[in-house]
Design an enzyme around this catalytic site. Structure first.
Site, PDB file in Angstrom:
ATOM      1  N   PRO A   1       0.819  -1.219   0.000  1.00 13.02           N
ATOM      2  CA  PRO A   1       0.000   0.000   0.000  1.00 13.02           C
ATOM      3  C   PRO A   1       0.850   1.266   0.000  1.00 13.02           C
ATOM      4  CG  PRO A   1      -0.213  -1.194   2.099  1.00 13.02           C
ATOM      5  CD  PRO A   1       0.615  -2.048   1.196  1.00 13.02           C
TER       6      PRO A   1
ATOM      7  N   GLU B   1       3.282  -7.992   8.520  1.00 13.09           N
ATOM      8  CA  GLU B   1       3.569  -6.550   8.429  1.00 13.09           C
ATOM      9  C   GLU B   1       4.404  -6.219   7.202  1.00 13.09           C
ATOM     10  OE1 GLU B   1       2.057  -4.272  10.328  1.00 13.09           O
ATOM     11  OE2 GLU B   1       1.064  -6.076  11.070  1.00 13.09           O
TER      12      GLU B   1
ATOM     13  N   ARG C   1      -3.636  -8.841 -20.043  1.00  8.61           N
ATOM     14  CA  ARG C   1      -4.652  -8.572 -21.070  1.00  8.61           C
ATOM     15  C   ARG C   1      -4.096  -7.680 -22.185  1.00  8.61           C
ATOM     16  NH1 ARG C   1      -7.486  -3.950 -20.440  1.00  8.61           N
ATOM     17  NH2 ARG C   1      -9.535  -4.701 -21.087  1.00  8.61           N
TER      18      ARG C   1
ATOM     19  N   ASP D   1     -10.339   1.145 -24.197  1.00 10.34           N
ATOM     20  CA  ASP D   1     -10.616   0.974 -22.769  1.00 10.34           C
ATOM     21  C   ASP D   1     -10.547   2.303 -22.032  1.00 10.34           C
ATOM     22  OD1 ASP D   1     -10.842  -1.717 -22.881  1.00 10.34           O
ATOM     23  OD2 ASP D   1      -8.859  -2.175 -22.064  1.00 10.34           O
TER      24      ASP D   1
HETATM   25  N1  ADE Z   1      -0.826  -5.213   0.116  1.00  4.93           N
HETATM   26  C1  ADE Z   1      -1.707  -4.825   1.040  1.00  4.93           C
HETATM   27  N2  ADE Z   1      -2.450  -3.807   0.613  1.00  4.93           N
HETATM   28  C2  ADE Z   1      -2.039  -3.522  -0.653  1.00  4.93           C
HETATM   29  C3  ADE Z   1      -2.409  -2.559  -1.626  1.00  4.93           C
HETATM   30  N3  ADE Z   1      -3.364  -1.663  -1.416  1.00  4.93           N
HETATM   31  N4  ADE Z   1      -1.763  -2.575  -2.797  1.00  4.93           N
HETATM   32  C4  ADE Z   1      -0.786  -3.454  -3.027  1.00  4.93           C
HETATM   33  N5  ADE Z   1      -0.393  -4.378  -2.149  1.00  4.93           N
HETATM   34  C5  ADE Z   1      -1.000  -4.411  -0.963  1.00  4.93           C
END
Ligand code: ADE
Length: 250
Positions: free
Chosen positions: A100, A127, A165, A180
């Site tokens: 994230p 984590e 794709r 797209d």
């Molecule tokens: N691992 C946990 N959350 C994630 C996200 N939002 N994007 C990529 N990998 C992740």
């Protein structure tokens, strides 16, 4: 010789603690057909196979304290080096760590990844990975959105679907993805099909006219209206690019 053998096949290599999750959704529909036709390949390695202690530990508590567990750099390092040794030197392979905290995946990134020879994706759990491993192997952190998933596997599936794709031959018509959402910088126009009258609702008259030029014009306007109302940020970027392109031509 099959087409896949004649040319290099785009190769995905996954390092995961849950290899049984794959191919999962990637074994179906477009991506799945492409996999069966060997237009791309997928191989999964269990990170636990690279643990060396008797309990096959892959994680440990964080230095400095705190909750959760961190994936050990020595274990993940052995797994990555095993893959590096097996890849031909000539291959241009992206090393990606879904996280994230990473750069947000977009269509441009998906296209760039599809133009490489393949990808190694290191799926984190708990984590996440020890920072030293991320830096030592220069893993590219990629996020699929501003929310937290329980592991990198789900994100890896999203990244792979967006990329495969785009590989030649995976889509029925090679050009079909050019319309797209995001490929043009705009969201895609609305779509309508049979029946013509559904619950008293009809499609826009123009789409039934058979007049291709007018239909294309309607779709272009529709795409612009939808983008402006739903994603003003995309619309602003589109207008700015258009302005620059016009200046370049002058
Ligand atoms: N691992 C946990 N959350 C994630 C996200 N939002 N994007 C990529 N990998 C992740």
């Amino acid at each position: 010789m099959t087409q896949a053998m004649a040319s290099k096949v785009w190769a995905a290599h996954l390092l995961t603690l849950f290899p049984e999750m794959f191919p999962g959704p990637l074994g179906h529909s477009l991506a799945g057909r492409g996999l069966k036709k060997q237009l791309w390949s997928l191989d999964c390695h269990n990170i636990r196979d690279f643990a060396t202690d008797k309990h096959a530990n892959v994680d440990a508590p964080p230095f400095g304290g705190g909750h959760g567990m961190v994936m050990r750099p020595d274990v993940i390092g052995r797994a990555i080096e095993h893959l590096q040794d097996s890849l031909p030197d000539s291959h241009d392979t992206a090393f990606v760590y879904p996280s994230p905290r990473g750069r947000l995946l977009d269509q441009k990134m998906a296209r760039q990844l599809s133009q490489k020879d393949g990808m190694v994706i290191v799926c984190g759990r708990y984590e996440g990975l020890d920072q030293r491993a991320i830096e030592h192997y220069q893993l590219e952190e990629v996020s699929i959105g501003d929310y937290v998933l329980s592991g990198g596997e789900q994100a890896a599936m999203v990244i792979l679907d967006a990329v495969v794709r785009l590989l030649p031959g995976v889509m029925g018509k090679e050009i079909s993805h050019l319309e797209d959402s995001f490929e043009t910088g705009l969201l895609e126009h609305h779509h309508y099909t049979q029946p013509r009258d559904w619950k008293g609702l009809e499609p826009p008259e123009i789409l039934l006219s058979g007049h291709h030029q007018n239909i294309a014009k309607w779709r272009a306007e529709n795409a612009r209206d939808i983008t402006a109302s739903r994603r003003p940020d995309l619309m602003a970027a589109y207008m700015a690019k258009k302005h620059l392109d016009t200046e370049d031509k002058d």
